[in-house]
Design a protein around this motif. Sequence first.
Motif, PDB file in Angstrom:
ATOM      1  N   GLN A 105       0.835  -1.211   0.000  1.00 41.57           N
ATOM      2  CA  GLN A 105       0.000   0.000   0.000  1.00 41.57           C
ATOM      3  C   GLN A 105       0.865   1.255   0.000  1.00 41.57           C
ATOM      4  N   LYS A 106       1.908   1.258   0.827  1.00 40.59           N
ATOM      5  CA  LYS A 106       2.806   2.413   0.872  1.00 40.59           C
ATOM      6  C   LYS A 106       3.509   2.605  -0.467  1.00 40.59           C
ATOM      7  N   PHE A 107       3.921   1.501  -1.080  1.00 43.20           N
ATOM      8  CA  PHE A 107       4.607   1.569  -2.370  1.00 43.20           C
ATOM      9  C   PHE A 107       3.689   2.165  -3.427  1.00 43.20           C
ATOM     10  N   GLN A 108       2.417   1.733  -3.435  1.00 43.73           N
ATOM     11  CA  GLN A 108       1.463   2.236  -4.421  1.00 43.73           C
ATOM     12  C   GLN A 108       1.231   3.733  -4.266  1.00 43.73           C
ATOM     13  N   GLU A 109       1.118   4.200  -3.019  1.00 44.49           N
ATOM     14  CA  GLU A 109       0.935   5.637  -2.786  1.00 44.49           C
ATOM     15  C   GLU A 109       2.150   6.430  -3.256  1.00 44.49           C
ATOM     16  N   ALA A 110       3.345   5.922  -2.924  1.00 47.02           N
ATOM     17  CA  ALA A 110       4.576   6.606  -3.337  1.00 47.02           C
ATOM     18  C   ALA A 110       4.701   6.620  -4.858  1.00 47.02           C
ATOM     19  N   PHE A 111       4.294   5.508  -5.491  1.00 47.74           N
ATOM     20  CA  PHE A 111       4.360   5.444  -6.964  1.00 47.74           C
ATOM     21  C   PHE A 111       3.440   6.483  -7.597  1.00 47.74           C
TER      22      PHE A 111
END
Length: 335
Positions: A131-137
């Motif tokens: 989830q954090k990766f998707q937001e950062a992406f």
Amino acid sequence: ILKTLNSWFWWENIWMPINCTWADFVDRDGLVFPKPHQLYATIPYAFVLLIIRFFSERYVARPLAKALGIKNVRRVKPQPNPVLESYFRECSRHPSQSEIKGLAKKCNCTVHLVEKWFRRRRNLEIPTVLQKFQEAFWRFSFYLTSSIVGFIFLYDKPWFYDIWQTWVGYPFQTLLPSQYWYYMAEIGFYWSLIFTLGIDTRRKDFMAHVVHHLAAIGLMSGSWCGNYVRLGTLVIFVHDTADFWLEAAKMFNYARWEKTCNMLFIIFSIAFFITRMILFPFWILRATLYQPTYYSTTPVIAYFFFNGMLLTLQGLHLYWGYLIFRILKRFVFLK
């Protein structure tokens, strides 16, 4: 009352130089001016960006995360229990031992099962690395695109190199199509971030982000109404050019690519201090605080409003700069 407040809000002396009226800003002779009602379009644009975000996170960010070795951890949901759920939401997420015993009696189950239920329920609240990766992406994609597009829009404009040009011909400066789309996309993006505050990862500087998003929307919307669009595009560009480096560093941090993350964070730190600690206060703020006095001896009320908002942003820059300095200090001295 609303009609009176509306007339006060759009009083000419608030927004524009003396002897100017709203009638002067009717499109004519090839001149096109920004109009306040156009800002309503930023809300639909925000929902368009949310749709784009959904598909980019699902069909681009997830495969990329998988390629980088980030797994989608599936957490076990606790059994539905209205009593425990109500206590979790309204009373405490970490009940004491005596409270657990009381809840166990109330639910007619063992203490161990209640402890297990609360542990699993708390785990559901913790965002996964994916989830954090998707937001950062998503943020990385937007800021990178905005920076590239902003440079394309600005590189051939005289005010990109000579800040004095932002005031030449003011307030009768025509609105360019590139400026319209640049503003609409940027305001729509910050509206979308506000709409998702409740579901995005809650970080330690949550309130600072809320203040930043609201200040950004207020500043861009106000500058649109007062036709400070040339300066506004410069403010947007200065902010976005550092942010995509941070989001890229976060992405590689979640993937545990430590060396790449460290290198990107150092690049971000350099870009941040150049754009937010040098260019913004000594280039942008100088143009908004000092240069208008050469074009008008009687500053309008909007002058104080816009500069107050810009100084608020600079206060946030100092706060984040302090946090970045602390991280760099740990990185250098504590390895």
